[in-house]
Design a protein around this motif. Structure first.
Motif, PDB file in Angstrom:
ATOM      1  N   THR A  35       0.798  -1.216   0.000  1.00  0.00           N
ATOM      2  CA  THR A  35       0.000   0.000   0.000  1.00  0.00           C
ATOM      3  C   THR A  35       0.837   1.276   0.000  1.00  0.00           C
ATOM      4  O   THR A  35       0.372   2.304  -0.437  1.00  0.00           O
ATOM      5  CB  THR A  35      -0.928   0.016   1.223  1.00  0.00           C
ATOM      6  OG1 THR A  35      -0.166  -0.307   2.366  1.00  0.00           O
ATOM      7  CG2 THR A  35      -2.049  -0.974   1.069  1.00  0.00           C
ATOM      8  N   ARG A  36       2.016   1.229   0.526  1.00  0.00           N
ATOM      9  CA  ARG A  36       2.823   2.446   0.578  1.00  0.00           C
ATOM     10  C   ARG A  36       4.180   2.313  -0.099  1.00  0.00           C
ATOM     11  O   ARG A  36       4.661   3.243  -0.726  1.00  0.00           O
ATOM     12  CB  ARG A  36       3.045   2.878   2.040  1.00  0.00           C
ATOM     13  CG  ARG A  36       1.807   3.406   2.706  1.00  0.00           C
ATOM     14  CD  ARG A  36       1.434   4.791   2.184  1.00  0.00           C
ATOM     15  NE  ARG A  36       0.052   5.113   2.522  1.00  0.00           N
ATOM     16  CZ  ARG A  36      -0.693   6.010   1.900  1.00  0.00           C
ATOM     17  NH1 ARG A  36      -0.206   6.694   0.894  1.00  0.00           N
ATOM     18  NH2 ARG A  36      -1.937   6.239   2.262  1.00  0.00           N
ATOM     19  N   SER A  99      -8.752   3.197   8.793  1.00  0.00           N
ATOM     20  CA  SER A  99      -8.356   2.798   7.445  1.00  0.00           C
ATOM     21  C   SER A  99      -9.600   2.706   6.596  1.00  0.00           C
ATOM     22  O   SER A  99     -10.702   2.588   7.106  1.00  0.00           O
ATOM     23  CB  SER A  99      -7.659   1.436   7.489  1.00  0.00           C
ATOM     24  OG  SER A  99      -8.492   0.489   8.109  1.00  0.00           O
ATOM     25  N   ASN A 100      -9.390   2.785   5.293  1.00  0.00           N
ATOM     26  CA  ASN A 100     -10.548   2.614   4.412  1.00  0.00           C
ATOM     27  C   ASN A 100     -10.536   1.188   3.861  1.00  0.00           C
ATOM     28  O   ASN A 100      -9.654   0.390   4.174  1.00  0.00           O
ATOM     29  CB  ASN A 100     -10.554   3.663   3.304  1.00  0.00           C
ATOM     30  CG  ASN A 100      -9.355   3.563   2.390  1.00  0.00           C
ATOM     31  OD1 ASN A 100      -8.853   2.476   2.123  1.00  0.00           O
ATOM     32  ND2 ASN A 100      -8.885   4.688   1.904  1.00  0.00           N
ATOM     33  N   SER A 103      -7.215  -0.078   2.322  1.00  0.00           N
ATOM     34  CA  SER A 103      -6.143  -0.370   3.276  1.00  0.00           C
ATOM     35  C   SER A 103      -6.455  -1.657   4.024  1.00  0.00           C
ATOM     36  O   SER A 103      -5.572  -2.463   4.299  1.00  0.00           O
ATOM     37  CB  SER A 103      -5.994   0.753   4.301  1.00  0.00           C
ATOM     38  OG  SER A 103      -5.837   1.973   3.651  1.00  0.00           O
ATOM     39  N   ASP A 189      -9.803   7.992   8.826  1.00  0.00           N
ATOM     40  CA  ASP A 189      -8.544   8.735   8.746  1.00  0.00           C
ATOM     41  C   ASP A 189      -7.430   7.915   9.385  1.00  0.00           C
ATOM     42  O   ASP A 189      -7.532   7.512  10.541  1.00  0.00           O
ATOM     43  CB  ASP A 189      -8.699  10.071   9.487  1.00  0.00           C
ATOM     44  CG  ASP A 189      -7.744  11.112   8.956  1.00  0.00           C
ATOM     45  OD1 ASP A 189      -6.755  10.719   8.321  1.00  0.00           O
ATOM     46  OD2 ASP A 189      -7.984  12.307   9.176  1.00  0.00           O
ATOM     47  N   TRP A 190      -6.356   7.691   8.632  1.00  0.00           N
ATOM     48  CA  TRP A 190      -5.234   6.913   9.156  1.00  0.00           C
ATOM     49  C   TRP A 190      -4.516   7.679  10.266  1.00  0.00           C
ATOM     50  O   TRP A 190      -4.098   7.103  11.270  1.00  0.00           O
ATOM     51  CB  TRP A 190      -4.279   6.601   7.997  1.00  0.00           C
ATOM     52  CG  TRP A 190      -2.995   5.956   8.404  1.00  0.00           C
ATOM     53  CD1 TRP A 190      -2.850   4.763   9.052  1.00  0.00           C
ATOM     54  CD2 TRP A 190      -1.682   6.449   8.188  1.00  0.00           C
ATOM     55  NE1 TRP A 190      -1.514   4.486   9.240  1.00  0.00           N
ATOM     56  CE2 TRP A 190      -0.776   5.504   8.714  1.00  0.00           C
ATOM     57  CE3 TRP A 190      -1.159   7.600   7.583  1.00  0.00           C
ATOM     58  CZ2 TRP A 190       0.605   5.669   8.657  1.00  0.00           C
ATOM     59  CZ3 TRP A 190       0.210   7.761   7.530  1.00  0.00           C
ATOM     60  CH2 TRP A 190       1.065   6.809   8.070  1.00  0.00           C
TER      61      TRP A 190
ATOM     62  N   CYS B  54      -6.350  10.754  -7.735  1.00  0.00           N
ATOM     63  CA  CYS B  54      -5.299  11.328  -6.874  1.00  0.00           C
ATOM     64  C   CYS B  54      -3.936  10.753  -7.191  1.00  0.00           C
ATOM     65  O   CYS B  54      -2.917  11.372  -6.941  1.00  0.00           O
ATOM     66  CB  CYS B  54      -5.641  11.070  -5.415  1.00  0.00           C
ATOM     67  SG  CYS B  54      -5.476   9.328  -4.927  1.00  0.00           S
ATOM     68  N   ASP B  58      -5.591   7.641  -2.333  1.00  0.00           N
ATOM     69  CA  ASP B  58      -6.563   8.293  -1.449  1.00  0.00           C
ATOM     70  C   ASP B  58      -7.998   8.281  -1.958  1.00  0.00           C
ATOM     71  O   ASP B  58      -8.920   8.431  -1.166  1.00  0.00           O
ATOM     72  CB  ASP B  58      -6.155   9.751  -1.205  1.00  0.00           C
ATOM     73  CG  ASP B  58      -4.911   9.853  -0.346  1.00  0.00           C
ATOM     74  OD1 ASP B  58      -4.771   9.025   0.574  1.00  0.00           O
ATOM     75  OD2 ASP B  58      -4.076  10.732  -0.609  1.00  0.00           O
ATOM     76  N   CYS B  59      -8.206   8.169  -3.287  1.00  0.00           N
ATOM     77  CA  CYS B  59      -9.554   8.475  -3.792  1.00  0.00           C
ATOM     78  C   CYS B  59     -10.352   7.265  -4.261  1.00  0.00           C
ATOM     79  O   CYS B  59     -11.572   7.335  -4.367  1.00  0.00           O
ATOM     80  CB  CYS B  59      -9.478   9.516  -4.905  1.00  0.00           C
ATOM     81  SG  CYS B  59      -8.877   8.872  -6.474  1.00  0.00           S
ATOM     82  N   GLY B 145     -13.642   3.936   0.956  1.00  0.00           N
ATOM     83  CA  GLY B 145     -12.392   4.334   0.293  1.00  0.00           C
ATOM     84  C   GLY B 145     -12.609   4.989  -1.049  1.00  0.00           C
ATOM     85  O   GLY B 145     -11.652   5.345  -1.734  1.00  0.00           O
TER      86      GLY B 145
END
Lengths: 283, 175
Positions: A35-36, A99-100, A103, A189-190, B54, B58-59, B145
């Motif tokens: 993810t990152r 997380s969404n 994530s 929000d993370w 984005c 994020d989007c 998300g």
């Protein structure tokens, strides 16, 4: 984007993955949920090692431990019936914090703890539950208390020499009362202002002991030893929760060494600890 | 098509990697740059329903289904999709024969500018495959998300719930 990647490897076994890590050292980038890291490739990296095929997706319990495989996604932890029953469901609940859906679906337990950012939700959870991390260098298993992983040397070892394979939570915590709280701008929000996990070993309305772990408001998740000491042998009441919360704020103030930064978040950490303790006392 | 286990090693040759991906049920061979993201590779191959929003996770407009699970194609290398199954919005329905989820979104007026809709439809597909009867909370959590700048998400949630009801009905039953 600019990078020096020359190959992608997809090891099918843990020993193959560790072999690549040890042979390539800083030239290898380990990705799983991805993810990152895919957005931050160090220039030295010439090999991406995608470990998502490894058989490390287990969530199981035996007499001694609850075992969570490093490649379990946050979503799998959140939806696990076993974790929902463990320590008042605090593992399943905390896994879903901040997380969404992406994530939760892509991010792995291993990534969350090995790249232990102060906002990550799992380090304070595993600290409070007295967990240990398990890794392998291909020849032997290495077991480390979770707190040791969070130190720079622990991070270095588990990022290069040892591949994290699972986190083990002691079986004795299964029936313990527990709760977690966090404060952030939004639910998904993370980045949170403060977060905490509390675990209480209680009998007949009296705390035999407890663990309080705080994160986000400090650079890395930590146990609040003085607040924990206040709980031992005390009745599980709101009054003791308030005392422990005040001790947490004082301990955080000391860690901040008089800095005014995050004063609000430290106050809120105390509020969250009080709420979590009260919830755990009533569980 | 390589199996998920034992995908081996991909080496850069002439600055490119040769990958093989199952996209919408078809084996597609692609040449991709080693640091190229799956989002860019898919769009270059013509899958323009995968939106570039984005470009930073994020989007949710770049959503695809990777082995039937929602994933952000802007957050993974194209090479990571080697040997795996990718579903884009093009794999769900056509303008003449929309997927029931697409039809439900249209019927409730969930589509305004439409930029976020492919991602939302794919996330809804994954949700309904796993849970054919979700409540509103589950739908909202699944869609948390995917950002929409036009609406207040109410219509998309209605669309997902309508699609769930329709998909649960036996074929031929009255809507």
């Amino acid at each position: 984007m600019k990078n020096n990647i020359r190959q992608f490897c997809f090891p099918a076994s843990v020993s193959e993955a560790v072999g690549l890590m040890n042979r390539l050292k800083s030239k290898a980038l380990i990705v799983a949920g991805g993810t990152r890291l895919a957005r931050a490739i160090p220039p030295a990296v010439d090999t991406v090692v995608d470990i998502s095929d490894l058989p490390l997706k287990h969530i199981k319990a035996d007499k001694a431990w609850l075992r969570i495989g490093a490649l379990c996604t946050i979503d799998e932890m959140e939806k696990s019936p076993l974790l929902a029953r463990w320590a008042c469901g605090v593992i399943a609940k905390t896994a879903g914090f901040g997380s969404n859906s992406f994530s939760r679906g892509m991010g792995t337990m291993g990534g969350n703890v090995v790249r232990a950012h102060p906002y990550n939700n799992l380090p304070p959870l595993f600290l409070a539950l007295d967990a240990v991390v398990v890794g392998t260098d291909g020849r032997r298993e290495k077991v480390l208390p979770f707190a040791e992983l969070l130190k720079p040397e622990g991070m270095r070892e588990f990022g290069s020499r040892y591949l994290l394979t699972e986190v083990r939570v002691p079986a004795r915590t299964k029936k313990w009362a527990a709760a977690s709280e966090r404060l952030a701008l939004t639910k998904s929000d993370w980045e949170s202002y403060a977060s905490c996990v509390v675990v209480v070993d209680r009998k007949g309305g009296v705390c035999r002991g407890g663990a309080i772990a705080v994160s986000a408001v400090i650079p890395r998740a930590a146990r609040m030893a003085r607040a924990e000491a206040l709980l031992a042998g005390q009745p599980a009441t709101e009054a003791i929760a308030r005392k422990a919360a005040a001790a947490v704020v004082a301990e955080l103030e000391e860690l901040a060494a008089g800095s005014a930064a995050k004063a609000y978040a430290r106050e809120m950490a105390g509020v969250l600890v009080r709420r979590a303790l009260c919830e755990a006392f009533q569980a | 098509m390589p199996q998920k286990k034992g995908r081996g090693t991909l080496r850069v040759v002439d600055g490119k990697l040769d990958i093989l991906v199952n996209i919408n049920g078809k084996a597609v061979a692609m040449k991709v740059a080693p640091g190229e993201y799956l989002l860019d590779a898919l769009r270059r191959e013509g899958y323009k329903g995968v939106k570039k929003g984005c470009d930073g996770g994020d989007c949710g407009t770049c959503t695809i289904l990777l082995d039937d699970k929602p994933a952000l194609s802007c957050m993974m290398f194209a090479a990571q999709a080697h040997g795996r199954r990718v579903t884009t919005i093009e794999g769900l329905g056509t303008p003449n024969q929309p997927h029931p989820i697409q039809q439900a979104f249209a019927d409730v007026g969930a589509v305004q500018c439409g930029f976020c809709i492919p991602g939302m439809v794919l996330v809804t597909k994954a949700l309904l495959d796993e849970d054919p009867d979700p409540d509103e909370g589950a739908v909202r959590r699944a869609l948390d998300g995917n950002l929409c700048r036009c609406t207040g998400y109410v219509k998309q949630v209605e669309g997902a719930l309508l699609a769930a009801r329709r998909l649960r009905k036996p074929q031929g039953a009255k809507k």
